[in-house]
Design a protein around this motif. Structure first.
Motif, PDB file in Angstrom:
ATOM      1  N   ALA A  63     -26.517  32.850  21.824  1.00  0.00           N
ATOM      2  CA  ALA A  63     -25.995  32.483  23.267  1.00  0.00           C
ATOM      3  C   ALA A  63     -27.143  31.713  23.869  1.00  0.00           C
ATOM      4  CB  ALA A  63     -25.579  33.766  24.154  1.00  0.00           C
ATOM      5  N   VAL A  64     -26.795  30.637  24.764  1.00  0.00           N
ATOM      6  CA  VAL A  64     -27.488  29.901  25.385  1.00  0.00           C
ATOM      7  C   VAL A  64     -27.755  30.703  26.782  1.00  0.00           C
ATOM      8  CG1 VAL A  64     -28.239  27.765  26.415  1.00  0.00           C
ATOM      9  CG2 VAL A  64     -26.859  27.843  24.393  1.00  0.00           C
ATOM     10  N   ALA A 167     -29.346  14.193  30.135  1.00  0.00           N
ATOM     11  CA  ALA A 167     -28.943  14.405  28.647  1.00  0.00           C
ATOM     12  C   ALA A 167     -27.534  14.772  28.288  1.00  0.00           C
ATOM     13  CB  ALA A 167     -30.115  14.979  27.911  1.00  0.00           C
ATOM     14  N   LYS A 168     -27.277  14.282  27.104  1.00  0.00           N
ATOM     15  CA  LYS A 168     -26.012  14.799  26.653  1.00  0.00           C
ATOM     16  C   LYS A 168     -26.061  16.251  26.387  1.00  0.00           C
ATOM     17  CE  LYS A 168     -24.044  10.442  25.062  1.00  0.00           C
ATOM     18  NZ  LYS A 168     -23.605   9.685  23.769  1.00  0.00           N
ATOM     19  N   ILE A 169     -25.267  17.082  26.716  1.00  0.00           N
ATOM     20  CA  ILE A 169     -25.173  18.383  26.426  1.00  0.00           C
ATOM     21  C   ILE A 169     -23.818  18.796  25.654  1.00  0.00           C
ATOM     22  CG2 ILE A 169     -25.686  20.975  27.166  1.00  0.00           C
ATOM     23  CD1 ILE A 169     -27.177  19.860  29.185  1.00  0.00           C
ATOM     24  N   SER A 170     -23.770  19.556  24.638  1.00  0.00           N
ATOM     25  CA  SER A 170     -22.462  19.882  24.094  1.00  0.00           C
ATOM     26  C   SER A 170     -21.625  20.582  24.899  1.00  0.00           C
ATOM     27  CB  SER A 170     -22.568  20.290  22.869  1.00  0.00           C
ATOM     28  OG  SER A 170     -22.968  21.732  22.711  1.00  0.00           O
ATOM     29  N   GLN A 171     -20.330  20.578  24.721  1.00  0.00           N
ATOM     30  CA  GLN A 171     -19.438  21.350  25.803  1.00  0.00           C
ATOM     31  C   GLN A 171     -19.557  22.617  25.226  1.00  0.00           C
ATOM     32  OE1 GLN A 171     -15.581  19.220  25.243  1.00  0.00           O
ATOM     33  NE2 GLN A 171     -16.342  17.791  26.843  1.00  0.00           N
ATOM     34  N   GLU A 172     -19.659  22.631  23.949  1.00  0.00           N
ATOM     35  CA  GLU A 172     -19.852  24.309  23.325  1.00  0.00           C
ATOM     36  C   GLU A 172     -21.183  25.020  24.079  1.00  0.00           C
ATOM     37  OE1 GLU A 172     -17.745  22.155  20.265  1.00  0.00           O
ATOM     38  OE2 GLU A 172     -19.528  21.682  21.590  1.00  0.00           O
ATOM     39  N   THR A 173     -22.285  24.153  24.339  1.00  0.00           N
ATOM     40  CA  THR A 173     -23.465  24.760  25.121  1.00  0.00           C
ATOM     41  C   THR A 173     -23.063  24.957  26.442  1.00  0.00           C
ATOM     42  OG1 THR A 173     -24.980  23.767  23.465  1.00  0.00           O
ATOM     43  CG2 THR A 173     -25.647  24.380  25.697  1.00  0.00           C
ATOM     44  N   THR A 181     -14.531  29.086  27.688  1.00  0.00           N
ATOM     45  CA  THR A 181     -14.153  28.167  26.619  1.00  0.00           C
ATOM     46  C   THR A 181     -14.485  26.704  26.553  1.00  0.00           C
ATOM     47  OG1 THR A 181     -11.780  27.700  27.168  1.00  0.00           O
ATOM     48  CG2 THR A 181     -12.224  29.831  25.980  1.00  0.00           C
ATOM     49  N   ARG A 182     -14.594  26.160  25.290  1.00  0.00           N
ATOM     50  CA  ARG A 182     -14.794  24.615  25.142  1.00  0.00           C
ATOM     51  C   ARG A 182     -13.733  23.752  25.698  1.00  0.00           C
ATOM     52  NH1 ARG A 182     -13.974  20.169  23.379  1.00  0.00           N
ATOM     53  NH2 ARG A 182     -11.977  20.905  22.286  1.00  0.00           N
ATOM     54  N   SER A 183     -12.594  24.451  25.626  1.00  0.00           N
ATOM     55  CA  SER A 183     -11.345  23.631  26.076  1.00  0.00           C
ATOM     56  C   SER A 183     -11.533  23.638  27.468  1.00  0.00           C
ATOM     57  CB  SER A 183     -10.228  24.289  25.583  1.00  0.00           C
ATOM     58  OG  SER A 183     -10.002  25.490  25.882  1.00  0.00           O
ATOM     59  N   ARG A 184     -11.778  24.623  28.116  1.00  0.00           N
ATOM     60  CA  ARG A 184     -11.680  24.724  29.676  1.00  0.00           C
ATOM     61  C   ARG A 184     -12.704  23.849  30.124  1.00  0.00           C
ATOM     62  NH1 ARG A 184      -7.794  25.778  32.882  1.00  0.00           N
ATOM     63  NH2 ARG A 184      -8.980  27.038  34.315  1.00  0.00           N
ATOM     64  N   VAL A 185     -13.970  23.864  29.429  1.00  0.00           N
ATOM     65  CA  VAL A 185     -15.079  22.871  29.713  1.00  0.00           C
ATOM     66  C   VAL A 185     -14.595  21.474  29.832  1.00  0.00           C
ATOM     67  CG1 VAL A 185     -17.458  21.711  29.252  1.00  0.00           C
ATOM     68  CG2 VAL A 185     -16.850  24.349  29.558  1.00  0.00           C
ATOM     69  N   SER A 186     -14.046  21.017  28.719  1.00  0.00           N
ATOM     70  CA  SER A 186     -13.546  19.548  28.531  1.00  0.00           C
ATOM     71  C   SER A 186     -12.456  19.291  29.582  1.00  0.00           C
ATOM     72  CB  SER A 186     -12.871  19.603  27.065  1.00  0.00           C
ATOM     73  OG  SER A 186     -12.070  18.384  26.726  1.00  0.00           O
ATOM     74  N   PHE A 187     -11.494  20.336  29.937  1.00  0.00           N
ATOM     75  CA  PHE A 187     -10.531  20.177  31.096  1.00  0.00           C
ATOM     76  C   PHE A 187     -11.215  19.634  32.362  1.00  0.00           C
ATOM     77  CE2 PHE A 187      -8.011  21.850  34.466  1.00  0.00           C
ATOM     78  CZ  PHE A 187      -6.942  20.949  34.629  1.00  0.00           C
ATOM     79  N   PHE A 188     -12.258  20.403  32.647  1.00  0.00           N
ATOM     80  CA  PHE A 188     -12.740  20.460  33.959  1.00  0.00           C
ATOM     81  C   PHE A 188     -13.556  18.761  33.947  1.00  0.00           C
ATOM     82  CE2 PHE A 188     -12.442  25.183  34.461  1.00  0.00           C
ATOM     83  CZ  PHE A 188     -11.419  24.960  35.299  1.00  0.00           C
ATOM     84  N   MET A 189     -14.457  18.844  33.031  1.00  0.00           N
ATOM     85  CA  MET A 189     -15.149  17.504  32.991  1.00  0.00           C
ATOM     86  C   MET A 189     -14.574  16.189  32.862  1.00  0.00           C
ATOM     87  SD  MET A 189     -18.610  18.158  32.396  1.00  0.00           S
ATOM     88  CE  MET A 189     -19.466  16.977  31.659  1.00  0.00           C
TER      89      MET A 189
END
Length: 224
Positions: A63-64, A167-173, A181-189
């Motif tokens: 976990a980050v 800097a580019k930070i992965s959606q997983e992070t 979830t990563r999919s929620r982050v992708s949706f909001f971004m």
């Protein structure tokens, strides 16, 4: 009447120079500064760049827990008797980091009030940040948590000048840090970009101050 002598000690200069118990290191993106389980024998100070703090559970889940940038300290747990590191710190960008041995930082804290004041301010700010993170997790939606995290990464709300391009930070992070979830982050971004709150460019993500509207709208009222 006695004249109070002004201290000539410069905390910034002390942290920027190599000296007794102090060294400077250049870290490439992805390079580990220290690992979970290493001996806790020094405090570190970020002169330039960004690092992430991660923890791995006994079951192997990572976990980050924090992302730190310029002017941040880390590894200060050794001053409170932390014999082993409880986390791993990794450079997210090319970084310049000062290492101050435990004995050296204890000595300067005792001898130089200016440095002690700065270091205590750092500890208080870290405590406030942890409390704010907890409130964020308990009361805010994942959309607001993501917006707040992006603004923090861009230094909005800090005394230093904001750095709109992060800097580019992965959606997983990002997903790990805000508890979704990563999919929620992708949706909001994608939503933030469509609304003009953020932009993508070749070097990273550009954060606009208008993203504050997402965080400030309907903030929870905490009763004391």
């Amino acid at each position: 009447m006695a004249i109070k002598r002004q201290s000539s000690f410069n905390s910034t200069s002390f942290l920027a120079k190599v000296g007794e118990g102090r060294s400077l290191g250049k870290y490439r993106k992805g390079q580990v500064v220290f690992s979970q389980g290493d001996a806790g024998d020094a405090v570190f100070y970020v002169q330039k760049g960004k690092v992430k703090v991660t923890v791995v559970s006994e079951q192997g889940k990572e976990a980050v827990v924090a992302i730190l940038g310029t002017d941040d300290f880390f590894g200060e747990g050794c001053l409170a008797g932390q014999v082993q590191r409880i986390s791993t710190v990794t450079a997210m960008t090319d970084s310049v980091i000062a290492r101050i041995e435990k004995a050296a930082i204890i000595r300067v804290i005792h001898q130089e009030p200016a440095f002690a004041e700065m270091f205590i301010a750092h500890l208080l700010a870290r405590t406030i940040r942890v409390e704010a993170d907890l409130v964020d997790q308990l009361f805010n939606s994942s959309e607001k948590r993501l917006a707040r995290m992006l603004l923090l990464l861009a230094n909005f709300g800090k005394e230093s000048k904001p750095e709109p391009i992060i800097a580019k930070i992965s959606q997983e992070t990002l997903a790990e840090m805000i508890g979704t979830t990563r999919s929620r982050v992708s949706f909001f971004m994608n939503k933030f970009r469509e609304l003009g709150f953020i932009d993508y460019n070749g070097s990273g993500v550009e954060i606009h101050s208008s993203l504050l509207n997402v965080v400030l709208h309907d903030q929870p009222q905490i009763k004391t």
